[in-house]
Enzyme design. Structure first.
Site, PDB file in Angstrom:
ATOM      1  N   ARG A   9       0.833  -1.209   0.000  1.00 31.72           N
ATOM      2  CA  ARG A   9       0.000   0.000   0.000  1.00 31.72           C
ATOM      3  C   ARG A   9       0.864   1.254   0.000  1.00 31.72           C
ATOM      4  NH1 ARG A   9      -0.823   4.832   2.514  1.00 31.72           N
ATOM      5  NH2 ARG A   9      -0.434   3.842   4.541  1.00 31.72           N
ATOM      6  N   CYS A 234       6.067   9.714  -0.567  1.00 35.88           N
ATOM      7  CA  CYS A 234       4.767  10.324  -0.266  1.00 35.88           C
ATOM      8  C   CYS A 234       4.394  11.239  -1.415  1.00 35.88           C
ATOM      9  CB  CYS A 234       4.815  11.110   1.043  1.00 35.88           C
ATOM     10  SG  CYS A 234       3.238  11.918   1.419  1.00 35.88           S
TER      11      CYS A 234
END
Length: 300
Positions: A9, A234
């Site tokens: 994920r 990110c």
């Protein structure tokens, strides 16, 4: 020791190379076979914003959700919760921040608004018997605000605990933490959330992730997030490199005399598997130190 594998994920969400559901399932299968018992399987978010998480329902459909391995999924709101529950999810996670600016950029809501949004998600999940894990990002520094006060992290973590999260993962999203700054943050947070319900989530942007984990380990933390092959980053924090590599963390923990239940050789093999699928080498030092045993030639 508990390791939460976030590669499928958090690791894949920032990768440009699109992977098929079959490859994702093979990655998770290998991670499970290595001995990991908590593996993030996907996220029920808009594929418009995080295209790599498209097909998370299909990934869950290919997993044994009744066995001893937990396959949590990220859920941003009630719509995501509906989809996760329909797909059979047995554990979810919600993702908050200790930085107002990051919260706005990440989920288009203030910290207060995000917590209000999580309240019905957590309540409904718990009513359905589904555990909820909470994440707090930017616990040391923010790409927009700079240093984050430990008291702010403690406040957000306490709110997530009040919502019913069984565990709070503290994320150094941009990897600027050092042992001193991380321990100062941890001291503040542990006054409001028991250490047994805290986890460390470190990125290796400045090469400090393993040092920070070692410091937290000595402070009594027993749970750490990591990503096979050091995958990740990110999408809302430019320049942030990947999560600390699971194989590097396991090597550290074993060297410190802790049991993880993980087969390190199988884990390194998995790191090379997913690196090949993405067309790039693993980011972890251990994977390179041991080498890709699948390609190793016998000595003559």
């Amino acid at each position: 020791m508990k390791i939460v594998e976030v590669g499928p994920r958090d690791g894949l969400q920032n990768e440009k190379q699109a992977l098929s559901t079959a490859v994702k399932l093979e990655l998770i299968r290998r991670l499970t076979a290595s001995g990991l018992r908590s593996i993030e399987a996907g996220a029920f978010v808009s594929p418009k914003w995080v295209p790599q998480m498209a097909g998370s329902a299909e990934v869950l459909a290919g997993l044994d959700l009744t066995g001893p391995v937990a396959y949590p999924v990220l859920v941003p709101n009630e719509q995501g919760l509906d989809a996760a529950l329909a797909a059979g999810a047995r554990e979810i996670a919600v993702f908050g921040a200790a930085s107002e600016s990051f919260s706005q950029r990440n989920i288009n809501a203030s910290i207060a608004e995000s917590l209000q949004r999580f309240a019905p998600v957590a309540a409904r999940a718990q009513a359905a018997g589904v555990p909820v894990r909470g994440y707090v990002s930017c616990v040391v520094g923010c790409p927009y605000e700079g240093r984050i006060a430990p008291a702010k992290v403690a406040e957000v973590a306490a709110r997530l605990l009040d919502l019913g999260c069984y565990e709070i993962s503290l994320g150094d999203t941009i990897g600027v933490g050092t042992p001193a700054s991380v321990l100062a943050m941890l001291e503040a947070v542990s006054k409001t959330v028991p250490m047994t319900q805290l986890a460390g989530h470190f990125h290796d942007t400045y090469g400090m992730a393993i040092s920070n984990i070692h410091a937290c380990l000595r402070a009594g933390m027993m749970t750490f997030d990591s990503s096979v092959a050091g995958l990740g980053g990110c999408p809302y924090a430019q320049g942030a490199s990947g999560n600390v590599a699971t194989e590097d963390v396991v090597y550290l923990l074993h060297g410190e005399g802790h049991s993880t239940g993980v087969d390190l050789a199988a884990l390194v093999d998995t790191a090379w598997f997913i690196a090949d699928a993405l067309g790039k080498p693993p980011a972890s030092k251990l994977a390179h130190a041991i080498g890709d045993q699948r390609r190793a030639k016998p000595e003559r």
